[in-house]
Design a protein around this motif. Structure first.
Motif, PDB file in Angstrom:
ATOM      1  N   SER A 230       0.844  -1.190   0.000  1.00 37.11           N
ATOM      2  CA  SER A 230       0.000   0.000   0.000  1.00 37.11           C
ATOM      3  C   SER A 230       0.885   1.249   0.000  1.00 37.11           C
ATOM      4  O   SER A 230       2.044   1.195   0.404  1.00 37.11           O
ATOM      5  N   GLY A 268      -3.082  -0.359  -3.798  1.00 32.40           N
ATOM      6  CA  GLY A 268      -1.741   0.073  -3.410  1.00 32.40           C
ATOM      7  C   GLY A 268      -1.252   1.392  -3.943  1.00 32.40           C
ATOM      8  O   GLY A 268      -0.190   1.859  -3.529  1.00 32.40           O
ATOM      9  N   GLU A 310      -7.932  -2.963  -7.230  1.00 35.20           N
ATOM     10  CA  GLU A 310      -8.602  -2.989  -5.924  1.00 35.20           C
ATOM     11  C   GLU A 310      -8.168  -1.820  -5.031  1.00 35.20           C
ATOM     12  O   GLU A 310      -7.635  -2.028  -3.941  1.00 35.20           O
ATOM     13  N   GLY A 312      -8.056   1.323  -2.461  1.00 37.64           N
ATOM     14  CA  GLY A 312      -8.770   1.817  -1.283  1.00 37.64           C
ATOM     15  C   GLY A 312      -8.365   3.258  -1.015  1.00 37.64           C
ATOM     16  O   GLY A 312      -9.088   4.209  -1.262  1.00 37.64           O
ATOM     17  N   ARG A 313      -7.095   3.397  -0.559  1.00 31.35           N
ATOM     18  CA  ARG A 313      -6.584   4.712  -0.157  1.00 31.35           C
ATOM     19  C   ARG A 313      -6.772   5.780  -1.245  1.00 31.35           C
ATOM     20  O   ARG A 313      -7.208   6.894  -0.948  1.00 31.35           O
ATOM     21  N   ARG A 350      -2.418   6.644  12.523  1.00 31.15           N
ATOM     22  CA  ARG A 350      -1.384   6.428  11.502  1.00 31.15           C
ATOM     23  C   ARG A 350      -0.050   7.103  11.837  1.00 31.15           C
ATOM     24  O   ARG A 350       1.002   6.627  11.452  1.00 31.15           O
ATOM     25  N   TYR A 354       2.739   4.422  11.850  1.00 31.91           N
ATOM     26  CA  TYR A 354       3.631   4.413  10.677  1.00 31.91           C
ATOM     27  C   TYR A 354       4.493   5.660  10.585  1.00 31.91           C
ATOM     28  O   TYR A 354       5.119   5.884   9.549  1.00 31.91           O
ATOM     29  N   TYR A 410      -8.089   4.897   6.173  1.00 27.84           N
ATOM     30  CA  TYR A 410      -7.429   4.233   7.300  1.00 27.84           C
ATOM     31  C   TYR A 410      -7.332   5.111   8.549  1.00 27.84           C
ATOM     32  O   TYR A 410      -6.405   4.955   9.343  1.00 27.84           O
TER      33      TYR A 410
HETATM   34  N1  LLP Z   1      -6.618  -5.249  -1.538  1.00 34.35           N
HETATM   35  C1  LLP Z   1      -6.133  -5.896  -0.477  1.00 34.35           C
HETATM   36  C2  LLP Z   1      -6.168  -7.352  -0.446  1.00 34.35           C
HETATM   37  C3  LLP Z   1      -5.608  -5.184   0.602  1.00 34.35           C
HETATM   38  O1  LLP Z   1      -5.116  -5.832   1.644  1.00 34.35           O
HETATM   39  C4  LLP Z   1      -5.601  -3.770   0.564  1.00 34.35           C
HETATM   40  C5  LLP Z   1      -5.071  -2.997   1.678  1.00 34.35           C
HETATM   41  C6  LLP Z   1      -6.137  -3.123  -0.568  1.00 34.35           C
HETATM   42  C7  LLP Z   1      -6.625  -3.904  -1.606  1.00 34.35           C
HETATM   43  C8  LLP Z   1      -6.195  -1.635  -0.697  1.00 34.35           C
HETATM   44  O2  LLP Z   1      -4.932  -1.066  -0.711  1.00 34.35           O
HETATM   45  P1  LLP Z   1      -4.781   0.520  -0.900  1.00 34.35           P
HETATM   46  O3  LLP Z   1      -5.213   0.874  -2.300  1.00 34.35           O
HETATM   47  O4  LLP Z   1      -5.622   1.165   0.100  1.00 34.35           O
HETATM   48  O5  LLP Z   1      -3.329   0.766  -0.700  1.00 34.35           O
HETATM   49  N2  LLP Z   1      -3.531   0.633   7.436  1.00 34.35           N
HETATM   50  C9  LLP Z   1      -2.516   0.926   6.426  1.00 34.35           C
HETATM   51  C10 LLP Z   1      -2.876   0.366   5.095  1.00 34.35           C
HETATM   52  C11 LLP Z   1      -3.138  -1.103   5.111  1.00 34.35           C
HETATM   53  C12 LLP Z   1      -3.529  -1.632   3.766  1.00 34.35           C
HETATM   54  C13 LLP Z   1      -4.181  -2.960   3.917  1.00 34.35           C
HETATM   55  N3  LLP Z   1      -4.591  -3.551   2.701  1.00 34.35           N
HETATM   56  C14 LLP Z   1      -2.316   2.430   6.385  1.00 34.35           C
HETATM   57  O6  LLP Z   1      -2.990   3.156   7.099  1.00 34.35           O
HETATM   58  O7  LLP Z   1      -1.442   2.917   5.654  1.00 34.35           O
END
Ligand code: LLP
Length: 452
Positions: A230, A268, A310, A312-313, A350, A354, A410
């Motif tokens: 991520s 990510g 996929e 999120g952030r 966070r 982090y 998050y």
């Molecule tokens: N798909 C899966 C299987 C995941 O585990 C995650 C995030 C995503 C998609 C979405 O990733 P993104 O686009 O959001 O990077 N708590 C941490 C981030 C943990 C991410 C967990 N998995 C933070 O606050 O930086």
């Protein structure tokens, strides 16, 4: 714990709010010295709704979802965008994701319950988790989720048994770890071989999992999933992982004859937390992911699968801000000034977890220059309860409304009730209207699970 000593020296940057660039939600404006988001005055909102308060810019969220759809489907028609609900989930958010025609990633029974309560079409739900409980698997099958992303041999057997009991066939993706170390914080790397997630490629476990999926009754092997981590800025991390996984698709065809119909490359994409950050755009990301998959498939003579991304952030982070009220200002001569606000590590863990970095402004002084350097502290009983260390800020006074940017991902989803703090409410703003989508907790909410 005292303050980490080796922090770089920070000078005032004399920026005003609108100089903060990519960290801002897309509708941010400044009028008469006040910060507006979604046409709503953040100062009035803070006074009306109580702080701490999360605010989400609906236009920004929808724009990100549409950009993902547009810039992935531009390169290949058969792409779906799966919003990763763990970044921020609420009923209103699930509805927006549905309205925009995206799919939803749930990572627990609780997130599935939210999706169902929102009436999210279950065939567009992807169920995740490295150790889903049997109960969660039952709930996923009974709900009719579109795909379960399988993380272990035990889980494959469990899904098979549960599917047979229900006289159904469950489509699954097998999660693999491509052995790529993404350039990000070690806590949020997930694609390396040494990971609790998924099946390794190099040790042969991924191939064995696919063979098992193909022979087990009640299981339809639909394809592969990976997620390398991520907050990734370097697109070549994705490119490397894609090269590896398409190569593996070819191995699967050679060894088993099975086709990988679907390839989910995970989330990510990094976002701007600091004004100087320049993450890759969704457009650049879409091109790398989709074009690389197509090109490698062509090299291997493989049909291009349905592709899923996929995120999120990058959907919600910059859409969200947190508003706080300044309660105290403590200057320690020659050391630092602490501006303490009415929230902290319970609404944003966070920084403590982090060492994350945020850009703040004072919403009622939004047109003024950030001419001081202060540390924005929370109200909890921990020295590490800091929201932003040593940051430029306008001169802060008691009663000012501090706005911290890029807190849409998050933060609410990782919030806690430490010190029996009630969690803030969430307001969605759009076209001058503020809509409460999650109400602030009450002491009764805190007490509701207690047995008297
Ligand atoms: N798909 C899966 C299987 C995941 O585990 C995650 C995030 C995503 C998609 C979405 O990733 P993104 O686009 O959001 O990077 N708590 C941490 C981030 C943990 C991410 C967990 N998995 C933070 O606050 O930086």
């Amino acid at each position: 714990m005292s303050l980490p000593v080796e922090r770089p020296h920070v000078e005032p940057d004399f920026k005003t709010t609108l100089d903060l660039g990519a960290v801002l939600p897309c509708t941010a404006e400044v009028k008469d010295g006040h910060l507006f988001i979604g046409g709503v005055d953040m100062v009035t909102l803070a006074h009306d709704m109580q702080t701490a308060l999360y605010v989400m810019d609906e236009a920004h969220i929808r724009k990100q979802l549409r950009d993902y759809l547009e810039w992935t489907r531009f390169h290949w028609k058969n792409v779906d965008v799966i919003y990763a609900g763990k970044a921020f989930m609420s009923i209103a958010m699930c509805k927006i994701v549905d309205e925009e025609g995206c799919c939803l990633d749930v990572s627990s029974g609780g997130e599935l319950a939210f999706a169902r309560a929102a009436g999210f079409p279950t065939d567009r739900i992807f169920a995740h988790g490295n150790n889903k409980t049997v109960q969660e698997l039952k709930e996923a099958l009974d709900a009719g989720v579109g795909r379960i992303v399988v993380d272990s041999f035990e889980e494959l057997e469990r899904i098979s048994t549960l599917a047979i009991e229900r006289d159904m066939v469950q489509s699954v993706l097998i999660r693999v770890t491509p052995g790529v170390v993404a350039d990000t914080h070690c806590y949020i790397q997930t694609g390396a071989e040494d990971s609790k997630f998924g099946f390794g490629l190099r040790d042969g476990l991924a191939m064995r999992a696919i063979e098992r999926a193909l022979e087990l009754p009640g299981i339809d092997f639909a394809g592969l999933h990976m997620h390398i981590g991520s907050q990734i800025f370097a697109l070549n991390s994705f490119a490397k992982a894609i090269e590896v996984i398409v190569h593996f698709m070819d191995d699967i065809r050679k060894e088993t004859g099975a086709a990988v119909r679907e390839l989910d490359t995970g989330g990510g994409l990094g976002i701007a937390y600091g004004a100087p950050d320049q993450p890759s755009s969704i457009k650049e990301y879409g091109k790398v992911v989709v074009d690389d998959i197509k090109a490698h498939c062509e090299d291997h003579g493989l049909p291009v699968p349905r592709i899923m991304v996929e995120p999120g952030r990058s959907i919600v982070a910059n859409a969200g801000v947190t508003l706080y009220t300044v309660g105290t200002v403590k200057s320690i001569p020659g050391i630092r000034t602490y501006v303490a606000v009415d929230g902290g590590m319970t609404d944003n863990i966070r920084t403590a977890l982090y060492d994350a970095r945020y850009e703040p402004t004072i919403a009622n002084k939004a047109d003024q220059a950030r001419s001081k350097v202060v540390t924005i502290a929370g109200k909890h009983c921990e020295s590490g309860d800091i929201i932003v260390y040593d940051t430029p800020l306008q001169p802060a006074e008691v009663g000012d409304i501090v706005c911290v940017f890029a807190t849409g991902a998050y933060c609410q989803s990782m919030s806690s009730n430490y010190n029996k703090q009630v969690r803030p409410g969430v307001v969605m703003v759009k076209d001058g209207v503020a809509r409460l989508i999650v109400r602030r907790e009450t002491y009764d909410d805190l007490l509701k699970c207690e047995i008297f």
